[in-house]
Scaffold this motif. Sequence first.
Motif, PDB file in Angstrom:
ATOM      1  N   SER A   2      45.194  51.727  52.165  1.00  0.00           N
ATOM      2  CA  SER A   2      44.162  51.155  51.317  1.00  0.00           C
ATOM      3  C   SER A   2      42.939  50.787  52.130  1.00  0.00           C
ATOM      4  CB  SER A   2      44.686  49.908  50.610  1.00  0.00           C
ATOM      5  OG  SER A   2      44.854  48.853  51.531  1.00  0.00           O
ATOM      6  N   CYS A   3      41.805  50.704  51.464  1.00  0.00           N
ATOM      7  CA  CYS A   3      40.593  50.238  52.111  1.00  0.00           C
ATOM      8  C   CYS A   3      40.101  49.003  51.368  1.00  0.00           C
ATOM      9  CB  CYS A   3      39.519  51.318  52.116  1.00  0.00           C
ATOM     10  SG  CYS A   3      39.044  51.894  50.483  1.00  0.00           S
ATOM     11  N   GLN A   4      39.487  48.097  52.120  1.00  0.00           N
ATOM     12  CA  GLN A   4      38.991  46.880  51.491  1.00  0.00           C
ATOM     13  C   GLN A   4      37.757  47.202  50.676  1.00  0.00           C
ATOM     14  OE1 GLN A   4      39.396  43.258  53.754  1.00  0.00           O
ATOM     15  NE2 GLN A   4      37.346  42.627  53.139  1.00  0.00           N
ATOM     16  N   THR A   5      37.681  46.642  49.490  1.00  0.00           N
ATOM     17  CA  THR A   5      36.569  46.920  48.601  1.00  0.00           C
ATOM     18  C   THR A   5      35.835  45.640  48.256  1.00  0.00           C
ATOM     19  OG1 THR A   5      35.950  48.044  46.539  1.00  0.00           O
ATOM     20  CG2 THR A   5      37.909  46.673  46.473  1.00  0.00           C
ATOM     21  N   THR A   6      34.587  45.758  47.896  1.00  0.00           N
ATOM     22  CA  THR A   6      33.774  44.605  47.529  1.00  0.00           C
ATOM     23  C   THR A   6      33.995  44.277  46.057  1.00  0.00           C
ATOM     24  OG1 THR A   6      32.089  45.199  49.154  1.00  0.00           O
ATOM     25  CG2 THR A   6      31.445  43.680  47.412  1.00  0.00           C
ATOM     26  N   ILE A   7      34.237  43.003  45.778  1.00  0.00           N
ATOM     27  CA  ILE A   7      34.436  42.559  44.402  1.00  0.00           C
ATOM     28  C   ILE A   7      33.075  42.375  43.738  1.00  0.00           C
ATOM     29  CG2 ILE A   7      35.551  40.839  42.947  1.00  0.00           C
ATOM     30  CD1 ILE A   7      37.128  39.970  45.486  1.00  0.00           C
ATOM     31  N   LYS A   8      32.947  42.807  42.503  1.00  0.00           N
ATOM     32  CA  LYS A   8      31.694  42.608  41.770  1.00  0.00           C
ATOM     33  C   LYS A   8      31.378  41.123  41.672  1.00  0.00           C
ATOM     34  CE  LYS A   8      32.467  46.729  38.922  1.00  0.00           C
ATOM     35  NZ  LYS A   8      32.712  47.220  37.547  1.00  0.00           N
ATOM     36  N   SER A   9      30.108  40.795  41.754  1.00  0.00           N
ATOM     37  CA  SER A   9      29.706  39.388  41.807  1.00  0.00           C
ATOM     38  C   SER A   9      30.142  38.596  40.580  1.00  0.00           C
ATOM     39  CB  SER A   9      28.188  39.274  41.972  1.00  0.00           C
ATOM     40  OG  SER A   9      27.514  39.886  40.881  1.00  0.00           O
ATOM     41  N   ASP A  10      30.234  39.270  39.417  1.00  0.00           N
ATOM     42  CA  ASP A  10      30.656  38.574  38.198  1.00  0.00           C
ATOM     43  C   ASP A  10      32.144  38.765  37.917  1.00  0.00           C
ATOM     44  OD1 ASP A  10      30.456  41.261  37.662  1.00  0.00           O
ATOM     45  OD2 ASP A  10      29.555  41.007  35.680  1.00  0.00           O
ATOM     46  N   GLY A  11      32.854  39.325  38.878  1.00  0.00           N
ATOM     47  CA  GLY A  11      34.288  39.523  38.743  1.00  0.00           C
ATOM     48  C   GLY A  11      34.641  40.860  38.122  1.00  0.00           C
TER      49      GLY A  11
END
Length: 219
Positions: A2-11
Amino acid sequence: MSCQTTIKSDGEDLFNGKDLRGWHVDVPDMDRDADVKSPFLVRDSKLVSMGKPPGHLITDHSYKNYRLEVEYRFAGEPGNCGVLVHASTPRALYKMFPKSLEVQMMHENAGDFWCIVEDITVPDMVARRGPKEEWGITEGKKRRILNLTDGSEKPLGEWNSMIIECLDNAIKVWVNGDLVNYGYDCTVASGQIAVQAEGSEVEFRKIRLTPITALSDDL
């Protein structure tokens, strides 16, 4: 891997209510027999863990510094399940459980920590984990850390809300608004998220992730 992903600012909703996109199944029995069906399915817009055969449903991506909101219930018989955070190496314990920290959902035990080849520290560690010489993170060791409350869960069949807040090397857990566990000095601070099939049917109607930085301090 897996690769780390950025969470959307509003979830974002990890479960979309339609299918298991963004997740993958790891069930050892399915490797041995092509006729074995996955215990994870979508029914009436809910994610359902049928409990058997045992295994895990794991996110394709890894995450760090987030608030995870889960709404779940045991619709039939009470039993066992859990949410795993900071998961990595699959089948690292008992050739079944991925390396991770488990937040227990077992009926009347919601909020316990289980150490699965990772570790965490809590206040009153001896009282809640047992004799120090028996602590460990692998087979045969005291890996369970008791939660702080009794009576936080709803009656059987009703929906429970669990919030798991992972920030750096600390984890906090709320069940239906009660702070039920808190730990720090985790040996891991990021990873995949998983739900279990561990003997009992469990329904999930919400699995939502929000970045910690977007949260207010008053939970």
